[in-house]
Scaffold this motif. Structure first.
Motif, PDB file in Angstrom:
ATOM      1  N   GLN A 405      -0.852  19.200  -4.669  1.00  0.00           N
ATOM      2  CA  GLN A 405      -1.683  20.375  -4.904  1.00  0.00           C
ATOM      3  C   GLN A 405      -2.480  20.764  -3.667  1.00  0.00           C
ATOM      4  N   VAL A 406      -3.015  19.773  -2.943  1.00  0.00           N
ATOM      5  CA  VAL A 406      -3.741  20.092  -1.711  1.00  0.00           C
ATOM      6  C   VAL A 406      -2.791  20.704  -0.683  1.00  0.00           C
ATOM      7  N   GLY A 407      -1.582  20.148  -0.573  1.00  0.00           N
ATOM      8  CA  GLY A 407      -0.601  20.738   0.322  1.00  0.00           C
ATOM      9  C   GLY A 407      -0.279  22.175  -0.061  1.00  0.00           C
ATOM     10  N   GLY A 408      -0.145  22.418  -1.362  1.00  0.00           N
ATOM     11  CA  GLY A 408       0.133  23.769  -1.823  1.00  0.00           C
ATOM     12  C   GLY A 408      -0.987  24.735  -1.514  1.00  0.00           C
ATOM     13  N   LEU A 409      -2.240  24.324  -1.763  1.00  0.00           N
ATOM     14  CA  LEU A 409      -3.378  25.186  -1.451  1.00  0.00           C
ATOM     15  C   LEU A 409      -3.454  25.483   0.039  1.00  0.00           C
ATOM     16  N   MET A 410      -3.215  24.457   0.848  1.00  0.00           N
ATOM     17  CA  MET A 410      -3.249  24.656   2.300  1.00  0.00           C
ATOM     18  C   MET A 410      -2.139  25.608   2.734  1.00  0.00           C
ATOM     19  N   GLY A 411      -0.949  25.430   2.162  1.00  0.00           N
ATOM     20  CA  GLY A 411       0.162  26.294   2.526  1.00  0.00           C
ATOM     21  C   GLY A 411      -0.082  27.743   2.174  1.00  0.00           C
ATOM     22  N   VAL A 412      -0.562  27.984   0.960  1.00  0.00           N
ATOM     23  CA  VAL A 412      -0.822  29.354   0.523  1.00  0.00           C
ATOM     24  C   VAL A 412      -1.897  30.005   1.389  1.00  0.00           C
ATOM     25  N   ALA A 413      -2.953  29.241   1.724  1.00  0.00           N
ATOM     26  CA  ALA A 413      -4.043  29.789   2.526  1.00  0.00           C
ATOM     27  C   ALA A 413      -3.574  30.149   3.932  1.00  0.00           C
ATOM     28  N   VAL A 414      -2.904  29.215   4.577  1.00  0.00           N
ATOM     29  CA  VAL A 414      -2.459  29.457   5.963  1.00  0.00           C
ATOM     30  C   VAL A 414      -1.356  30.511   6.004  1.00  0.00           C
ATOM     31  N   PHE A 415      -0.412  30.430   5.075  1.00  0.00           N
ATOM     32  CA  PHE A 415       0.665  31.422   5.040  1.00  0.00           C
ATOM     33  C   PHE A 415       0.097  32.824   4.796  1.00  0.00           C
ATOM     34  N   ASN A 420      -0.822  38.350   6.753  1.00  0.00           N
ATOM     35  CA  ASN A 420      -1.665  39.517   6.999  1.00  0.00           C
ATOM     36  C   ASN A 420      -1.716  39.867   8.474  1.00  0.00           C
ATOM     37  N   THR A 421      -1.788  38.845   9.334  1.00  0.00           N
ATOM     38  CA  THR A 421      -1.816  39.085  10.774  1.00  0.00           C
ATOM     39  C   THR A 421      -0.502  39.701  11.241  1.00  0.00           C
ATOM     40  N   ASN A 422       0.615  39.121  10.777  1.00  0.00           N
ATOM     41  CA  ASN A 422       1.929  39.647  11.159  1.00  0.00           C
ATOM     42  C   ASN A 422       2.134  41.063  10.644  1.00  0.00           C
ATOM     43  N   LEU A 423       1.678  41.305   9.409  1.00  0.00           N
ATOM     44  CA  LEU A 423       1.923  42.608   8.787  1.00  0.00           C
ATOM     45  C   LEU A 423       1.244  43.730   9.565  1.00  0.00           C
ATOM     46  N   ARG A 424       0.020  43.493  10.002  1.00  0.00           N
ATOM     47  CA  ARG A 424      -0.679  44.542  10.758  1.00  0.00           C
ATOM     48  C   ARG A 424       0.069  44.880  12.049  1.00  0.00           C
ATOM     49  N   ALA A 425       0.574  43.847  12.720  1.00  0.00           N
ATOM     50  CA  ALA A 425       1.304  44.086  13.970  1.00  0.00           C
ATOM     51  C   ALA A 425       2.651  44.767  13.708  1.00  0.00           C
ATOM     52  N   LYS A 426       3.391  44.278  12.721  1.00  0.00           N
ATOM     53  CA  LYS A 426       4.720  44.827  12.434  1.00  0.00           C
ATOM     54  C   LYS A 426       4.653  46.240  11.877  1.00  0.00           C
ATOM     55  N   LEU A 427       3.611  46.516  11.088  1.00  0.00           N
ATOM     56  CA  LEU A 427       3.507  47.843  10.483  1.00  0.00           C
ATOM     57  C   LEU A 427       3.290  48.901  11.553  1.00  0.00           C
TER      58      LEU A 427
END
Length: 556
Positions: A405-415, A420-427
């Protein structure tokens, strides 16, 4: 002493009651997610609506290690039944909430009950079956989560549309009562060891000080606050201080919550390390595949739960089959390696998708991912249980749940932050100049958030605003802007899946160091791996969950 064999009827009742309790908790998570728009519409507080889910996740994760240890001291049955009671009571009061803040508080309390169920469910199998037989039944519990992910969203929508959002909480109560009745009648009282050790209160406090700030930082980082902001950095520092205090407390405790010598055991470290890494991959796929399939590919779905159904079907079938194979062969290492390798292959296939990918290809990729997770996840839990003595069964089961569960929370947060960072650049790269030059900024602003692609009504309203502002050209410009957003989203998600692939490969490399221990055929048999760690049975200890001959008045 060899524990007396439980009858088939008793085993069936124990499994049925445990699965019912687990099903109530698993279904509730997906049911509530479906009802969120209606809840926020009635109670208000749109800025706080994410906390309805977040508060539940935080408490359900934080209590797992503590409950696992307490179940080793006081027994699984009372704590599991208490968890059902807490879950039902908080469901009732959550349904009576008059504002969003009340609901958030009650959901946090509900998470405590869910954590008690999660921490104990897989350990209860260990009370009934020795490791050599346990794998057969792991798939049944994985099937519960698969069923919940498929049935839950549709059930939540039906309840919300035909009754009220409050009934998504009330519906838990009759199933909880049924689970209590089955467990109370069919679960035999398994005695615990005499002379219960004192509770490690300092360890409990230090664990909460370490875990809660860490989870809050993972939830807030990149969403509510930047990762390097004072609140997030402060929470991470507080978690580090809590960890230091926890290590100090556990090194001195007579009966620690999480015995530190376990981290000298290679099976424990490797299995939980692989669980942590594959947890990131699993939660990342579950969280972002609906966004890819419905957002980037434009596929329609009655609800997002159906989008991930192929992965869950693959997971359920593979976990059932792998459990049978482990029990028949008595070996697990090859299954774990194969499962993690297939998981890595699934993440690689996901990373190769783009806006031109068909839904059929995406479905196949998700099935591959699910098969890999199903082959490895339940077996990793069994591996840890097999490596520890019976008196630490609760700790063993809780550790795998917690690290996943901690791995999942960390993954969702970082991903989420990376997306969001990638989307702003790609858009900015994908948006045609004709759109940027002619469409007012206030019309393009909603398209900066990819989640708008999952909201057909919002898109229809936005298209109407394009037409109202730009006349006939509005339809063409809106279609161009939408296509650019879909393309940018696909290009933003692909790197996330590739990161999941890299982490899965690291998990595979770690799994290569997993020892192959014989699966114990009785609860009294000492795990071979603990002879070097000092965590084997204590003197005069009865490792069986059943009364010793002396305690029951029997003679040799």
């Amino acid at each position: 002493m060899t524990p007396p064999e439980l009858g088939t009827r008793t085993k069936v009742l124990v499994l049925a009651g445990t699965m019912l309790g687990l099903l109530v908790s698993a279904v509730n998570q997906t049911v509530v997610s479906t009802a969120l728009p209606r809840i926020v519409g009635e109670l208000g507080g749109v800025g706080m609506f994410s906390w309805i889910i977040t508060s539940f996740m935080l408490t359900s994760t934080a209590v797992v290690p503590l409950v696992g240890k307490l179940s080793d001291v006081y027994g699984r049955k009372p704590l599991f039944m208490l968890g059902i009671l807490v879950f039902m009571a908080t469901s009732a009061i959550a349904g009576l909430s008059q504002d969003i803040l009340q609901l958030i508080v009650f959901r946090a309390l509900q998470g405590v009950g869910a954590g008690m169920l999660m921490a104990n469910a897989f350990a209860i199998i260990g009370d009934v079956f020795p490791p050599a037989e346990r794998g057969k039944y792991q798939g049944l519990f994985s099937a519960v989560f698969g069923l919940a992910s498929v049935v839950g969203p549709g059930l939540g929508g039906a309840i919300t549309d035909h009754l009220s959002w409050r009934w998504v909480f009330y519906v838990n109560i009759p199933f909880g009562l049924l689970a209590l009745a089955v467990l109370g009648w069919g679960f035999p009282p398994l005695s615990r060891q005499p002379g219960r050790p004192p509770v490690d209160y300092l360890g409990v406090a230090a664990m909460m000080l370490a875990v809660v700030p860490l989870l809050l930082a993972l939830v807030w980082g990149g969403d509510q606050y930047p990762w390097l902001s004072a609140p997030v950095v402060g929470l991470l520092c507080l978690a580090a201080a809590g960890l230091a205090l926890f290590l100090l407390a556990e090194s001195r405790a007579a009966d620690p919550i999480l015995p530190l010598p376990l981290f000298r055991d290679r099976v424990f470290v490797v299995a939980n390390g692989v669980t942590f890494l594959t947890g990131i991959a699993m939660f990342g796929a579950i969280s972002f595949m609906p966004l890819f399939v419905q957002g980037a590919l434009g596929a329609s779905a009655t609800n997002s739960g159906l989008v991930t159904m192929p992965m869950m079907v693959g997971l359920v079938l593979a976990s059932t089959a792998s459990g049978q194979v482990v029990s028949r062969l008595g070996r697990y290492r090859l299954l774990v390696l194969t499962g993690v390798a297939i998981t890595a292959a699934g993440m690689f296939l996901l990373s190769r998708m783009d806006a031109s990918t068909t839904t059929g290809t995406a479905t196949v990729n998700m099935v591959v991912m699910g098969v890999g997770l199903g082959m490895s996840m339940p077996v990793l839990g069994l591996v840890v249980q097999n490596a520890l003595p019976y008196r630490l069964l609760g700790v063993a089961s809780a550790s795998t749940q917690f690290f996943r569960q901690v791995g999942g929370l960390m993954g969702v947060a970082v991903f989420g932050t990376l997306m969001n960072t990638n989307l702003r650049a790609k858009l900015g790269q994908s948006m045609p100049e004709t759109v940027g030059g002619r469409v007012p900024g206030e019309l393009l602003a909603p398209l900066q958030d990819a989640r708008v692609l999952l909201q057909p009504e919002t898109l229809d309203g936005l298209q109407g605003r394009f037409v109202a502002a730009l006349a006939e050209d509005g339809i063409v410009l809106f279609a161009q802007a939408l296509a650019a957003l879909r393309e940018a989203l696909a290009e933003s998600l692909a790197p996330l899946f590739f990161i999941g692939f890299v982490l899965s490969v690291l998990g595979l490399a770690m799994a290569l160091f997993l020892p192959e221990l014989p699966l114990r055929r009785s609860l009294e048999e000492e795990p071979a791996s603990l002879r070097q760690t000092g965590m084997g049975p204590r003197p005069a200890e009865n490792p069986s969950p059943y009364p010793s001959p002396a305690a029951s008045g029997e003679e040799g």
